[in-house]
Design a protein around this motif. Structure first.
Motif, PDB file in Angstrom:
ATOM      1  N   SER A   1      11.410  20.108  18.491  1.00  0.00           N
ATOM      2  CA  SER A   1      10.673  21.098  19.277  1.00  0.00           C
ATOM      3  C   SER A   1       9.180  21.081  19.005  1.00  0.00           C
ATOM      4  O   SER A   1       8.403  21.598  19.806  1.00  0.00           O
ATOM      5  CB  SER A   1      11.231  22.492  18.987  1.00  0.00           C
ATOM      6  N   GLY A   2       8.768  20.490  17.895  1.00  0.00           N
ATOM      7  CA  GLY A   2       7.345  20.380  17.639  1.00  0.00           C
ATOM      8  C   GLY A   2       7.004  20.373  16.174  1.00  0.00           C
ATOM      9  O   GLY A   2       7.540  21.158  15.382  1.00  0.00           O
ATOM     10  N   ILE A   3       6.115  19.460  15.805  1.00  0.00           N
ATOM     11  CA  ILE A   3       5.659  19.356  14.427  1.00  0.00           C
ATOM     12  C   ILE A   3       4.214  18.892  14.450  1.00  0.00           C
ATOM     13  O   ILE A   3       3.795  18.143  15.348  1.00  0.00           O
ATOM     14  CB  ILE A   3       6.558  18.388  13.614  1.00  0.00           C
ATOM     15  N   LEU A   4       3.434  19.358  13.505  1.00  0.00           N
ATOM     16  CA  LEU A   4       2.086  18.851  13.263  1.00  0.00           C
ATOM     17  C   LEU A   4       2.118  18.125  11.932  1.00  0.00           C
ATOM     18  O   LEU A   4       2.657  18.650  10.946  1.00  0.00           O
ATOM     19  CB  LEU A   4       1.070  19.991  13.209  1.00  0.00           C
ATOM     20  N   HIS A   5       1.563  16.913  11.904  1.00  0.00           N
ATOM     21  CA  HIS A   5       1.550  16.194  10.627  1.00  0.00           C
ATOM     22  C   HIS A   5       0.351  15.273  10.553  1.00  0.00           C
ATOM     23  O   HIS A   5      -0.360  15.054  11.529  1.00  0.00           O
ATOM     24  CB  HIS A   5       2.870  15.441  10.397  1.00  0.00           C
ATOM     25  N   GLN A   6       0.120  14.754   9.361  1.00  0.00           N
ATOM     26  CA  GLN A   6      -0.919  13.752   9.163  1.00  0.00           C
ATOM     27  C   GLN A   6      -0.365  12.642   8.282  1.00  0.00           C
ATOM     28  O   GLN A   6       0.518  12.875   7.445  1.00  0.00           O
ATOM     29  CB  GLN A   6      -2.166  14.357   8.533  1.00  0.00           C
ATOM     30  N   GLU A   7      -0.895  11.433   8.498  1.00  0.00           N
ATOM     31  CA  GLU A   7      -0.495  10.252   7.739  1.00  0.00           C
ATOM     32  C   GLU A   7      -1.768   9.510   7.342  1.00  0.00           C
ATOM     33  O   GLU A   7      -2.533   9.093   8.203  1.00  0.00           O
ATOM     34  CB  GLU A   7       0.396   9.348   8.590  1.00  0.00           C
TER      35      GLU A   7
ATOM     36  N   GLY B   1       5.529  22.186   5.655  1.00  0.00           N
ATOM     37  CA  GLY B   1       5.201  22.323   4.247  1.00  0.00           C
ATOM     38  C   GLY B   1       5.555  21.115   3.415  1.00  0.00           C
ATOM     39  O   GLY B   1       5.367  21.118   2.196  1.00  0.00           O
ATOM     40  N   ASN B   2       6.084  20.068   4.033  1.00  0.00           N
ATOM     41  CA  ASN B   2       6.409  18.847   3.297  1.00  0.00           C
ATOM     42  C   ASN B   2       5.143  18.066   2.985  1.00  0.00           C
ATOM     43  O   ASN B   2       4.191  18.059   3.758  1.00  0.00           O
ATOM     44  CB  ASN B   2       7.332  17.949   4.127  1.00  0.00           C
ATOM     45  N   SER B   3       5.140  17.381   1.874  1.00  0.00           N
ATOM     46  CA  SER B   3       4.068  16.455   1.536  1.00  0.00           C
ATOM     47  C   SER B   3       4.615  15.427   0.562  1.00  0.00           C
ATOM     48  O   SER B   3       5.597  15.682  -0.140  1.00  0.00           O
ATOM     49  CB  SER B   3       2.867  17.184   0.919  1.00  0.00           C
TER      50      SER B   3
ATOM     51  N   GLY C   1       0.818  -1.189   0.000  1.00  0.00           N
ATOM     52  CA  GLY C   1       0.000   0.000   0.000  1.00  0.00           C
ATOM     53  C   GLY C   1       0.862   1.254   0.000  1.00  0.00           C
ATOM     54  O   GLY C   1       2.019   1.237  -0.440  1.00  0.00           O
ATOM     55  N   SER C   2       0.302   2.342   0.515  1.00  0.00           N
ATOM     56  CA  SER C   2       1.031   3.605   0.536  1.00  0.00           C
ATOM     57  C   SER C   2       0.533   4.456   1.693  1.00  0.00           C
ATOM     58  O   SER C   2      -0.518   4.199   2.271  1.00  0.00           O
ATOM     59  CB  SER C   2       0.849   4.363  -0.790  1.00  0.00           C
ATOM     60  N   VAL C   3       1.310   5.476   2.031  1.00  0.00           N
ATOM     61  CA  VAL C   3       0.947   6.429   3.073  1.00  0.00           C
ATOM     62  C   VAL C   3       1.195   7.833   2.539  1.00  0.00           C
ATOM     63  O   VAL C   3       2.331   8.190   2.198  1.00  0.00           O
ATOM     64  CB  VAL C   3       1.768   6.211   4.364  1.00  0.00           C
ATOM     65  N   GLU C   4       0.126   8.635   2.437  1.00  0.00           N
ATOM     66  CA  GLU C   4       0.272  10.037   2.067  1.00  0.00           C
ATOM     67  C   GLU C   4       0.509  10.853   3.337  1.00  0.00           C
ATOM     68  O   GLU C   4      -0.143  10.632   4.351  1.00  0.00           O
ATOM     69  CB  GLU C   4      -0.990  10.537   1.359  1.00  0.00           C
ATOM     70  N   HIS C   5       1.443  11.788   3.277  1.00  0.00           N
ATOM     71  CA  HIS C   5       1.760  12.554   4.483  1.00  0.00           C
ATOM     72  C   HIS C   5       1.908  14.028   4.156  1.00  0.00           C
ATOM     73  O   HIS C   5       2.215  14.421   3.020  1.00  0.00           O
ATOM     74  CB  HIS C   5       3.039  12.031   5.153  1.00  0.00           C
ATOM     75  N   GLY C   6       1.661  14.836   5.166  1.00  0.00           N
ATOM     76  CA  GLY C   6       1.893  16.264   5.089  1.00  0.00           C
ATOM     77  C   GLY C   6       2.257  16.768   6.463  1.00  0.00           C
ATOM     78  O   GLY C   6       1.960  16.123   7.473  1.00  0.00           O
ATOM     79  N   ASP C   7       2.939  17.918   6.540  1.00  0.00           N
ATOM     80  CA  ASP C   7       3.358  18.410   7.849  1.00  0.00           C
ATOM     81  C   ASP C   7       3.400  19.926   7.880  1.00  0.00           C
ATOM     82  O   ASP C   7       3.248  20.597   6.855  1.00  0.00           O
ATOM     83  CB  ASP C   7       4.716  17.818   8.241  1.00  0.00           C
TER      84      ASP C   7
ATOM     85  N   THR D   1      15.252  20.406  19.363  1.00  0.00           N
ATOM     86  CA  THR D   1      15.958  20.663  18.112  1.00  0.00           C
ATOM     87  C   THR D   1      14.964  20.968  16.992  1.00  0.00           C
ATOM     88  O   THR D   1      13.759  20.709  17.122  1.00  0.00           O
ATOM     89  CB  THR D   1      16.828  19.444  17.727  1.00  0.00           C
ATOM     90  N   ALA D   2      15.430  21.528  15.906  1.00  0.00           N
ATOM     91  CA  ALA D   2      14.550  21.875  14.784  1.00  0.00           C
ATOM     92  C   ALA D   2      13.978  20.599  14.149  1.00  0.00           C
ATOM     93  O   ALA D   2      14.716  19.630  13.910  1.00  0.00           O
ATOM     94  CB  ALA D   2      15.318  22.676  13.742  1.00  0.00           C
ATOM     95  N   PRO D   3      12.674  20.573  13.873  1.00  0.00           N
ATOM     96  CA  PRO D   3      12.081  19.384  13.246  1.00  0.00           C
ATOM     97  C   PRO D   3      12.540  19.223  11.794  1.00  0.00           C
ATOM     98  O   PRO D   3      12.880  20.197  11.128  1.00  0.00           O
ATOM     99  CB  PRO D   3      10.579  19.669  13.318  1.00  0.00           C
ATOM    100  N   ARG D   4      12.533  17.975  11.328  1.00  0.00           N
ATOM    101  CA  ARG D   4      12.912  17.717   9.943  1.00  0.00           C
ATOM    102  C   ARG D   4      12.385  16.370   9.486  1.00  0.00           C
ATOM    103  O   ARG D   4      12.029  15.513  10.308  1.00  0.00           O
ATOM    104  CB  ARG D   4      14.430  17.783   9.747  1.00  0.00           C
ATOM    105  N   TYR D   5      12.357  16.184   8.185  1.00  0.00           N
ATOM    106  CA  TYR D   5      11.862  14.968   7.542  1.00  0.00           C
ATOM    107  C   TYR D   5      12.914  14.412   6.595  1.00  0.00           C
ATOM    108  O   TYR D   5      13.705  15.158   6.022  1.00  0.00           O
ATOM    109  CB  TYR D   5      10.623  15.273   6.697  1.00  0.00           C
ATOM    110  N   GLN D   6      12.867  13.116   6.386  1.00  0.00           N
ATOM    111  CA  GLN D   6      13.655  12.494   5.325  1.00  0.00           C
ATOM    112  C   GLN D   6      12.852  11.338   4.749  1.00  0.00           C
ATOM    113  O   GLN D   6      12.482  10.410   5.479  1.00  0.00           O
ATOM    114  CB  GLN D   6      14.997  11.988   5.865  1.00  0.00           C
ATOM    115  N   ASP D   7      12.539  11.391   3.467  1.00  0.00           N
ATOM    116  CA  ASP D   7      11.888  10.288   2.765  1.00  0.00           C
ATOM    117  C   ASP D   7      12.928   9.540   1.942  1.00  0.00           C
ATOM    118  O   ASP D   7      13.752  10.152   1.265  1.00  0.00           O
ATOM    119  CB  ASP D   7      10.797  10.806   1.821  1.00  0.00           C
ATOM    120  N   VAL D   8      12.873   8.215   1.985  1.00  0.00           N
ATOM    121  CA  VAL D   8      13.835   7.382   1.264  1.00  0.00           C
ATOM    122  C   VAL D   8      13.077   6.354   0.430  1.00  0.00           C
ATOM    123  O   VAL D   8      12.254   5.601   0.961  1.00  0.00           O
ATOM    124  CB  VAL D   8      14.788   6.659   2.244  1.00  0.00           C
TER     125      VAL D   8
END
Length: 303
Positions: free
Chosen positions: A99-105, A82-84, A73-79, A131-138
Motif C-alpha cells: 500500500s505504500g512505503i518510503l525508503h532510501q538506499e 522504522g527498519n534500517s 560493497g554495501s547498501v545502507e537502507h532505511g524505511d 497489502t501491508a508493506p514489509r521487509y526481509q533482509d537475508v
C-alpha cells in the motif's frame, strides 16, 4: 523435455537514477507485459564512488516488490516502517511496498571503491496492491549454494532448485532467482517451469545458450543492439537473454566460464498503470497514489 528458444538478446543500457547513480538497465518501463511478472532490472556496477555514493534518497513505492542482491560493497537502507540496516556482499533484501512505503538506499564501495549489485522489481497482483508493506533482509551466509561434480555452482536466492530452497520467501510472483556459475567449456542444462516467463542476465564471462532449432548453441555471438558481439568480449557485457516457452535452459560456457542470473516467474496477466516507482492497475489508482503523496496519506495506517 524441450529447450527454451532464445527470443531476444540485448545490452543493458546506461541510465541515471536516484541522486545521480550511474547504472545499467536491462529492462524497465517499456513493454511491461514482455517479462510479466517482472517490471524492471537494474545492474548497479561501478568503480567510481562519485558515480554512486549519493545513492537513492527517500522515495516512495506502491504496488510492487523489489529484490536487491549485493555482490560488492554495501547498501545502507532505511524505511518508513522504522527498519534500517546494511546489506553487505552476498546479502539479499526483499521489500514488499504494498500500500505504500518510503525508503532510501545509499550504496557504499568496498575497500577498493567498487560497488556491484542488482535490483529486480516484481509486480503485485491487484488483490495485493494495497497489502501491508514489509521487509526481509537475508545474509549471504544463509543463501544455499549447490556445487555439482563438474564445478557448476548455483546460489538459490529465491525458489527451489536441486533440492535446496532459497531463504527469501513470501514473494507474490513466486519467482525462481538463481546465481549460476558454469566452468569453462562445460555444458549444463537447468530446468525451468514451462508456465513461467524466464530470462538470463550474463554478468561475467561468456557462453552460448542452446536453442531448440540450433541445439549446438546460440548466439551470444550474434548481433546485440546493432553491434557484433564476440564470445570472448562478453565479460562484463551486461547481456540480457530472453527465452520463449519450454522446460529447460542449456548453456555452454566459454573459455573463461560464465556467470549469470536465471530468473523465472508466473505471469500475472493484469493491466498495468505505471508512474515511476508506483505500479497499479488503473490510471485512477495512480492519481489516487499521487494525491496520497501530496496530502501525506501515502503511508496507510496498520490494520
Amino acid at each position: 523435455m524441450s529447450i527454451r528458444p532464445v527470443t531476444a538478446l540485448s545490452k543493458a543500457q546506461p541510465t541515471l537514477e536516484g541522486a545521480g547513480v550511474h547504472l545499467h538497465r536491462a529492462f524497465g518501463f517499456h513493454e511491461p507485459e514482455a517479462l510479466d511478472p517482472f517490471l524492471l532490472f537494474d545492474d548497479f556496477r561501478n568503480e567510481r564512488p562519485e558515480h554512486f555514493q549519493r545513492g537513492f534518497p527517500w522515495h516512495p513505492h506502491r504496488g510492487i516488490e523489489t529484490i536487491t542482491y549485493v555482490l560488492n560493497g554495501s547498501v545502507e537502507h532505511g524505511d518508513s516502517l522504522g527498519n534500517s540496516g546494511t546489506l553487505g556482499a552476498g546479502d539479499v533484501q526483499w521489500m514488499t511496498a504494498g500500500s505504500g512505503i518510503l525508503h532510501q538506499e545509499m550504496p557504499k564501495g568496498n575497500a577498493r571503491g567498487q560497488m556491484h549489485g542488482f535490483q529486480l522489481w516484481a509486480n503485485l497482483p491487484s488483490s495485493l496492491k494495497m497489502t501491508a508493506p514489509r521487509y526481509q533482509d537475508v545474509g549471504g551466509g544463509d543463501i544455499p549454494e549447490v556445487i555439482d561434480d563438474d564445478g557448476t555452482r548455483v546460489k538459490v536466492i529465491v525458489g527451489e532448485f536441486w533440492g535446496k530452497r532459497g531463504p527469501v520467501d513470501g514473494i507474490a510472483a513466486d519467482p525462481q532467482y538463481l546465481d549460476i556459475y558454469v566452468p569453462p567449456g562445460v555444458t549444463k542444462t537447468f530446468p525451468v517451469d514451462t508456465y513461467r516467463r524466464a530470462f538470463a542476465y550474463v554478468f561475467e564471462g561468456a557462453g552460448r545458450f542452446a536453442d531448440a532449432s540450433q541445439p549446438g548453441g546460440v548466439l551470444l555471438e550474434k548481433e546485440v543492439m546493432g553491434q557484433e558481439v564476440n564470445i570472448r568480449d562478453l565479460s562484463g557485457d551486461r547481456t540480457l537473454v530472453r527465452f520463449g516457452t519450454g522446460d529447460e535452459v542449456t548453456v555452454q560456457a566459454g573459455p573463461e566460464g560464465i556467470r549469470f542470473l536465471l530468473v523465472s516467474g508466473a505471469p500475472i496477466q493484469e493491466p498495468i498503470a505505471w508512474h515511476g516507482p508506483i505500479v497499479m492497475n488503473t490510471q485512477a489508482e495512480i492519481r489516487q497514489a499521487m494525491s496520497d503523496l501530496r496530502n501525506d496519506r501515502f503511508i496507510q495506517p496498520a490494520h
